[in-house]
Design a protein around this motif. Structure first.
Motif, PDB file in Angstrom:
ATOM      1  N   GLN A   1     -19.215  31.630   9.531  1.00 40.52           N
ATOM      2  CA  GLN A   1     -19.122  30.805  10.728  1.00 40.52           C
ATOM      3  C   GLN A   1     -19.971  29.552  10.504  1.00 40.52           C
ATOM      4  N   PRO A   2     -19.349  28.465  10.051  1.00 44.93           N
ATOM      5  CA  PRO A   2     -20.113  27.250   9.764  1.00 44.93           C
ATOM      6  C   PRO A   2     -20.891  26.767  10.983  1.00 44.93           C
ATOM      7  N   ARG A   3     -22.036  26.187  10.727  1.00 44.16           N
ATOM      8  CA  ARG A   3     -22.836  25.639  11.813  1.00 44.16           C
ATOM      9  C   ARG A   3     -22.150  24.410  12.411  1.00 44.16           C
ATOM     10  N   THR A   4     -22.404  24.190  13.669  1.00 45.11           N
ATOM     11  CA  THR A   4     -21.908  22.968  14.300  1.00 45.11           C
ATOM     12  C   THR A   4     -22.713  21.784  13.785  1.00 45.11           C
ATOM     13  N   MET A   5     -22.150  20.591  13.926  1.00 47.43           N
ATOM     14  CA  MET A   5     -22.865  19.388  13.499  1.00 47.43           C
ATOM     15  C   MET A   5     -24.138  19.219  14.312  1.00 47.43           C
ATOM     16  N   SER A   6     -24.113  19.639  15.542  1.00 42.38           N
ATOM     17  CA  SER A   6     -25.310  19.565  16.372  1.00 42.38           C
ATOM     18  C   SER A   6     -26.417  20.454  15.813  1.00 42.38           C
ATOM     19  N   ASP A   7     -26.055  21.668  15.379  1.00 43.62           N
ATOM     20  CA  ASP A   7     -27.045  22.573  14.792  1.00 43.62           C
ATOM     21  C   ASP A   7     -27.558  22.037  13.457  1.00 43.62           C
ATOM     22  N   ILE A   8     -26.666  21.392  12.695  1.00 40.20           N
ATOM     23  CA  ILE A   8     -27.082  20.803  11.422  1.00 40.20           C
ATOM     24  C   ILE A   8     -28.104  19.693  11.662  1.00 40.20           C
ATOM     25  N   ALA A   9     -27.837  18.847  12.648  1.00 43.27           N
ATOM     26  CA  ALA A   9     -28.780  17.776  12.969  1.00 43.27           C
ATOM     27  C   ALA A   9     -30.146  18.348  13.345  1.00 43.27           C
ATOM     28  N   LYS A  10     -30.131  19.405  14.107  1.00 38.04           N
ATOM     29  CA  LYS A  10     -31.384  20.047  14.508  1.00 38.04           C
ATOM     30  C   LYS A  10     -32.115  20.610  13.294  1.00 38.04           C
ATOM     31  N   ALA A  11     -31.354  21.199  12.359  1.00 40.50           N
ATOM     32  CA  ALA A  11     -31.963  21.739  11.144  1.00 40.50           C
ATOM     33  C   ALA A  11     -32.578  20.647  10.279  1.00 40.50           C
ATOM     34  N   LEU A  12     -32.083  19.431  10.405  1.00 38.18           N
ATOM     35  CA  LEU A  12     -32.618  18.288   9.656  1.00 38.18           C
ATOM     36  C   LEU A  12     -33.767  17.612  10.401  1.00 38.18           C
TER      37      LEU A  12
END
Length: 714
Positions: free
Chosen positions: A479-490
């Motif tokens: 289940q790929p992460r959403t772009m919003s979650d990716i931004a948060k991870a960065l």
């Protein structure tokens, strides 16, 4: 709930184009509904009633769903259960596997789709946290269905599970796939390209893609209880766990090899290519695509300058080919005026490389796919240099960030991820993407803050374009992460959530209304729709330049320089570098150059095309007196230091009067003119054609009559 108006009464200054923009439709739709033909589209009368399309003001998304089986064949009459707008709905599709259109009132509540299988149970095949705005088609694949003919169970027969057939096929054919030529990991051989000393021109791109080698499908037939056979065609290609449509199987080997070369996964690369590629009707990525309105060409639609810039990156296959063909140690690039060129370097010897044969490599899929991967890596490198921990991202995350950076530009993507997008910039970008009306509605759900609404839209859009699971035979629960979650991870800013949308109770439709809708809030002219028919100055303050010239007259149009012996093709308006320039009327940006470091000619520029009928009456009559058959007039802004990134689109971008296009500068032959005292200015032209524009006055006319106001120093 108020009923929706279906008419609009024309006011002074209105045009059909302006009305279409205000009501989020298009000119041709309005013309058809109102039986307007030819010049009637441009001649409206005050008080004239314009019929509007059926309004769907409360609908965020109009969705059509296409359901395919594992081999990308449409599943006839698929039975789906949908969850959206906090409710459920069961639908049956067509023989072509199409379901819908489904009207979704609140896109932010997302969508879940269940597929009814042969055993009568529902399997979840899609889950979206949020949906894109507007009219969209969603293609879904049931990975548990591999069928031929009817998928529903007929009386007296039972079905053998396709999963059983698939397992048997994979046991007997461990890695079945369509071989792709060439079979090696290197790009396909091509004619040597490059140096100015080359005697043979590059071969023209092939008009048709090479025919792939097709394997014989694996067919399994079993007799089941009831006496009727159930047949499954098992043309399942599993190498690399990469799931491709039959039309794109020819690219499997390239995707596997190129993804390995650049430390990506084939699924991530396939998702990226699929989002960027021009496609044929079959869904095949079109290796010979060529845009009609820009230089974009090839499978991955590279612009000329971007392709040449990628050719200077040592990781690209094009760069490696140029070095191998000619023995170059380096391949570098440089701006020459508004043209980007490349050259090879061996020791201290520099050799110009002809652009045409290098650009022709865009039509070879091996180079085009490789370049798309390298361009994505270039953008990731930029973001990593700015402090984002790109190395920690999973491949599917990197694919999304690559696409985001391609859409916004690397610098724009950084602003969005870090939460540095300004309100002014966001308010310009969102209407461009979704239309002014939907942009205002979406921003309203964020208390009017476009800087929150735009990242929310952009992240959801990226999620809808890039989904590696669509390119995996066996996702194994990924289940790929959403772009919003990716931004948060960065360590960036996740997308804010919009306020819940109030879903109104149904009300009977209305066909007419006696009262036309009010003009748009914030309109520059309360008597018109969006300020239609108005003219805006290119600068907030328009003063004819004098610094560095014999007189102000030398900054005007005509043979006004060197004692009336030298032409000046436009007017120079005094401005410090960094002064905002504005669209003078509603129109479309049809050409631009980002040659910000050029030291010759016009440097960085923007060319705006405006429908003659969108000019105020005074300017329209002035123009038509000389050019009665022209439908457009063109406004040219030169020597710029910044250009709005959203304008750099293959087919141009519509803008409204007063929209900021960029900023003045000292590019081109205005080098060093950074302040008004040093001669800083905007070079502004009005043109009546776009071709045959040379060094003289041909194609141009005096811009002064097209200024709202200006100051002429004595």
């Amino acid at each position: 709930m108020a009923t929706k108006a279906r008419t609009y009464t024309v006011k002074s200054g209105d045009t059909l184009w302006g009305i279409s923009q205000h009501f989020d439709t298009d000119v041709e739709t309005l013309a058809r509904l109102n039986h307007l033909q030819g010049r009637q589209k441009h001649i409206l009368s005050i008080g004239q009633v314009i019929v509007l399309p059926d309004a769907q003001d409360d609908v965020d998304t109009e969705l059509t769903i296409r359901v395919l089986d594992l081999a990308f064949r449409p599943i006839k009459r698929p039975k789906l259960k949908l969850e959206f707008d906090a409710g459920h709905k069961e639908l049956v599709g067509s023989d072509q596997g199409l379901v819908g259109p489904v009207k979704v009132l609140d896109h932010a509540k997302g969508l879940k789709v269940w597929f009814k299988e042969l055993d009568g149970r529902y399997a979840l095949i899609a889950e979206h946290e949020a949906l894109p705005l507007g009219k969209k088609q969603l293609t879904l694949t049931s990975r548990r269905m591999l069928v031929r003919g009817k998928y529903w169970v007929e009386q007296g027969s039972s079905a053998r599970a396709s999963a059983d057939v698939k397992r048997e096929i994979q046991r007997t054919h461990p890695t079945p796939h369509i071989p792709v030529q060439p079979s090696s990991g290197s790009p396909a051989p091509a004619a040597k390209v490059g140096s100015s000393a080359a005697s043979k021109p590059a071969a023209a791109p092939a008009t048709t893609a090479p025919k792939p080698q097709q394997p014989q499908p694996v067919v399994k037939e079993t007799r089941v209880d009831g006496g009727k056979p159930q047949q499954a065609v098992g043309a399942v290609f599993a190498e690399g766990n990469l799931h491709l449509s039959p039309a794109n199987e020819k690219y499997r080997k390239l995707l596997l090899d190129i993804s390995k070369k650049h430390a990506l996964t084939p699924h991530a690369l396939a998702a990226l290519i699929n989002a960027e590629a021009s496609k044929l009707e079959s869904g095949e990525w079109n290796a010979n695509a060529q845009a009609g309105s820009s230089s974009a060409a090839g499978l991955t639609q590279f612009l000329n300058r971007t392709w040449l810039q990628v050719a200077t990156d040592k990781r690209s296959a094009v760069n490696q080919k140029l070095k191998a063909d000619h023995g170059y140690e380096q391949v570098n690039g440089q701006w020459q005026g508004d043209t980007y060129s490349i050259y090879g370097k061996k020791g201290k010897v520099k050799t110009d490389i002809k652009s045409a044969p290098v650009l022709a490599l865009r039509f070879t899929p091996a180079y085009s796919i490789d370049a798309a991967a390298v361009y994505g890596l270039i953008n990731l490198d930029y973001l990593a240099d700015k402090g984002l921990n790109i190395a920690a991202l999973a491949p599917e995350d990197k694919a999304k960030v690559m696409y985001l950076a391609h859409h916004e530009g690397a610098a724009g993507a950084l602003d969005v991820i870090k939460g540095a997008l300004t309100e002014e910039r966001a308010a310009e970008l969102l209407p461009i993407q979704v239309g002014a009306k939907k942009a205002k509605e979406l921003a309203g759900r964020f208390d009017g803050k476009y800087a929150l609404a735009y990242p929310y839209w952009l992240y959801a859009y990226t999620d809808s374009k890039i989904n590696v699971v669509n390119f995996m035979v066996k996702p194994d629960g990924l289940q790929p992460r959403t772009m919003s979650d990716i931004a948060k991870a960065l360590n960036g800013q996740a997308a804010a959530k919009p306020k819940a949308k109030a879903v109104p109770a149904p009300s009977p439709p209305t066909r007419q209304t006696a009262n036309p809708p009010a003009p748009a809030a914030g309109s520059s002219d309360p008597g018109t729709v969006g300020g239609i028919g108005k003219l805006v100055n290119p600068l907030a303050v328009c003063t004819i330049r004098t610094a560095g010239l014999a007189s102000a007259r030398s900054a005007t149009f005509g043979k006004v320089r060197n004692n009336n012996t030298k032409n000046h093709q436009g007017i120079d308006l005094a401005a410090d570098s960094g002064t905002t320039i504005y669209a003078v009327a509603n129109g479309k940006v049809i050409s631009l150059s980002r040659a910000f470091t050029a030291t010759a000619n016009f440097g960085a520029y923007v060319l705006l095309a405006v429908d003659v009928n969108d000019l105020p009456e005074k300017q329209r009559k002035h123009y038509q007196a000389s050019y009665p058959n022209n439908k457009e007039v063109y406004f040219f802004y030169a020597h710029l230091s910044e250009i709005d990134a959203a304008l750099d689109k293959p087919n141009g971008k519509f803008v409204t009067a007063g929209k900021a296009l960029g900023k003045t500068g000292a590019s081109g032959n205005a080098k060093g003119m950074t302040t008004i005292a040093k001669g800083g200015h905007l070079h502004f032209e009005v043109r009546h054609r776009t071709n045959d524009i040379g060094k003289g006055l041909g194609g141009r006319l005096d811009p002064l009559p097209f200024l709202v106001s200006y100051t002429m120093p004595k």
